[in-house]
Design a protein around this motif. Sequence first.
Motif, PDB file in Angstrom:
ATOM      1  N   HIS A 109      46.680  21.627  31.118  1.00  0.00           N
ATOM      2  CA  HIS A 109      45.687  21.716  32.195  1.00  0.00           C
ATOM      3  C   HIS A 109      46.121  22.725  33.254  1.00  0.00           C
ATOM      4  O   HIS A 109      47.287  22.783  33.627  1.00  0.00           O
ATOM      5  CB  HIS A 109      45.505  20.342  32.847  1.00  0.00           C
ATOM      6  CG  HIS A 109      44.225  20.175  33.599  1.00  0.00           C
ATOM      7  ND1 HIS A 109      43.870  20.971  34.675  1.00  0.00           N
ATOM      8  CD2 HIS A 109      43.195  19.305  33.433  1.00  0.00           C
ATOM      9  CE1 HIS A 109      42.682  20.581  35.127  1.00  0.00           C
ATOM     10  NE2 HIS A 109      42.254  19.589  34.393  1.00  0.00           N
ATOM     11  N   THR A 117      39.759  25.059  32.222  1.00  0.00           N
ATOM     12  CA  THR A 117      40.873  24.340  32.862  1.00  0.00           C
ATOM     13  C   THR A 117      41.666  23.513  31.859  1.00  0.00           C
ATOM     14  O   THR A 117      42.870  23.322  32.015  1.00  0.00           O
ATOM     15  CB  THR A 117      40.394  23.396  33.981  1.00  0.00           C
ATOM     16  OG1 THR A 117      39.541  22.369  33.432  1.00  0.00           O
ATOM     17  CG2 THR A 117      39.659  24.165  35.076  1.00  0.00           C
ATOM     18  N   HIS A 118      40.975  22.973  30.843  1.00  0.00           N
ATOM     19  CA  HIS A 118      41.665  22.206  29.799  1.00  0.00           C
ATOM     20  C   HIS A 118      40.755  22.070  28.593  1.00  0.00           C
ATOM     21  O   HIS A 118      39.613  22.527  28.616  1.00  0.00           O
ATOM     22  CB  HIS A 118      42.150  20.852  30.321  1.00  0.00           C
ATOM     23  CG  HIS A 118      41.080  19.884  30.738  1.00  0.00           C
ATOM     24  ND1 HIS A 118      40.234  20.100  31.812  1.00  0.00           N
ATOM     25  CD2 HIS A 118      40.708  18.674  30.221  1.00  0.00           C
ATOM     26  CE1 HIS A 118      39.407  19.070  31.943  1.00  0.00           C
ATOM     27  NE2 HIS A 118      39.670  18.195  30.988  1.00  0.00           N
ATOM     28  N   HIS A 163      49.608  25.657  36.787  1.00  0.00           N
ATOM     29  CA  HIS A 163      49.707  24.736  35.648  1.00  0.00           C
ATOM     30  C   HIS A 163      49.925  23.318  36.185  1.00  0.00           C
ATOM     31  O   HIS A 163      50.883  23.064  36.915  1.00  0.00           O
ATOM     32  CB  HIS A 163      50.878  25.168  34.748  1.00  0.00           C
ATOM     33  CG  HIS A 163      51.042  24.332  33.533  1.00  0.00           C
ATOM     34  ND1 HIS A 163      52.271  24.068  32.978  1.00  0.00           N
ATOM     35  CD2 HIS A 163      50.132  23.686  32.746  1.00  0.00           C
ATOM     36  CE1 HIS A 163      52.113  23.298  31.906  1.00  0.00           C
ATOM     37  NE2 HIS A 163      50.828  23.058  31.756  1.00  0.00           N
ATOM     38  N   THR A 193      46.067  16.427  30.670  1.00  0.00           N
ATOM     39  CA  THR A 193      46.394  17.046  29.381  1.00  0.00           C
ATOM     40  C   THR A 193      47.620  17.921  29.623  1.00  0.00           C
ATOM     41  O   THR A 193      47.874  18.342  30.761  1.00  0.00           O
ATOM     42  CB  THR A 193      45.249  17.930  28.830  1.00  0.00           C
ATOM     43  OG1 THR A 193      45.105  19.083  29.663  1.00  0.00           O
ATOM     44  CG2 THR A 193      43.938  17.163  28.733  1.00  0.00           C
ATOM     45  N   PRO A 196      42.705  27.363  28.450  1.00  0.00           N
ATOM     46  CA  PRO A 196      43.692  26.873  29.422  1.00  0.00           C
ATOM     47  C   PRO A 196      45.102  27.345  29.075  1.00  0.00           C
ATOM     48  O   PRO A 196      45.262  28.411  28.472  1.00  0.00           O
ATOM     49  CB  PRO A 196      43.559  25.353  29.278  1.00  0.00           C
ATOM     50  CG  PRO A 196      43.127  25.158  27.844  1.00  0.00           C
ATOM     51  CD  PRO A 196      42.277  26.343  27.507  1.00  0.00           C
ATOM     52  N   ASP A 242      47.314  23.021  25.531  1.00  0.00           N
ATOM     53  CA  ASP A 242      46.076  22.348  25.102  1.00  0.00           C
ATOM     54  C   ASP A 242      45.503  22.929  23.817  1.00  0.00           C
ATOM     55  O   ASP A 242      44.367  22.614  23.447  1.00  0.00           O
ATOM     56  CB  ASP A 242      45.007  22.421  26.201  1.00  0.00           C
ATOM     57  CG  ASP A 242      45.089  21.235  27.156  1.00  0.00           C
ATOM     58  OD1 ASP A 242      46.127  20.544  27.163  1.00  0.00           O
ATOM     59  OD2 ASP A 242      44.125  21.008  27.911  1.00  0.00           O
ATOM     60  N   PRO A 292      49.944  19.839  34.454  1.00  0.00           N
ATOM     61  CA  PRO A 292      49.861  18.899  33.339  1.00  0.00           C
ATOM     62  C   PRO A 292      49.786  17.448  33.796  1.00  0.00           C
ATOM     63  O   PRO A 292      50.048  17.136  34.955  1.00  0.00           O
ATOM     64  CB  PRO A 292      51.161  19.168  32.574  1.00  0.00           C
ATOM     65  CG  PRO A 292      52.110  19.680  33.614  1.00  0.00           C
ATOM     66  CD  PRO A 292      51.264  20.468  34.576  1.00  0.00           C
TER      67      PRO A 292
END
Length: 218
Positions: free
Chosen positions: A139, A57-58, A131, A136, A82, A86, A133
């Motif tokens: 993310h 995921t991140h 998506h 991060t 991700p 990232d 964000p």
Amino acid sequence: MSLQYQIVPVTSFAQNCSIIWCDETMEAVVVDPGGDVNQLVMIIKELGVNVVRLVLTHGHLDHVGGTEPLAKELGGIEVIGPHIGDKFWLDGLPNQSQMFGFEHTNAFLPNQWLLDGDVVIIGKQSLNVIHTPGHTPGHVILFSDSAKLAFVGDVLFAGGIGRTDFPQGDHATLISSIKEKLWPLGNDVTFIPGHGPTSTFGKERVSNPFVADEMPLY
């Protein structure tokens, strides 16, 4: 035929790694294998599932620290996610591991970056990539419309939201991701956060002090 999952808390950060599978084909993915690889391998064997890829995921260490060793243990399977936003977190994994007192973790790149609108196929089930964000910049969350389930990493928690004081975190962007990308998925969606207990979007809309908008549950 349905989507099944098991949460496995890993690392000293008690990060919720999720093993997700299609109960008809027993094909599976592992989301955010942050560490404790031997334990994950044992549970995967106990469940009798065939893990075909790892999904991130991140790029924070507690979510990705076990990625390379687990992929290797499972026969060199592919790693996706991700979002490319990232990449700097994955590039900085050696520094992250030193900073947090974890075992040294090498930088790595996934086989595929994920984009908003991508679909992760698991047997006869699918997860939509969104998506999100803010915590991060790269993310993503994973959403099953048929199961009304969302795997949201560190975007949203039961009673809380993700931190935004890390490099390239942004509070306003995170709030926007939650309200504009998560809430429209439905009040009845159960979400699995990166840490802590599960909840529903409807419950958080009523009670979460950071993002409540007082929507009625029904």
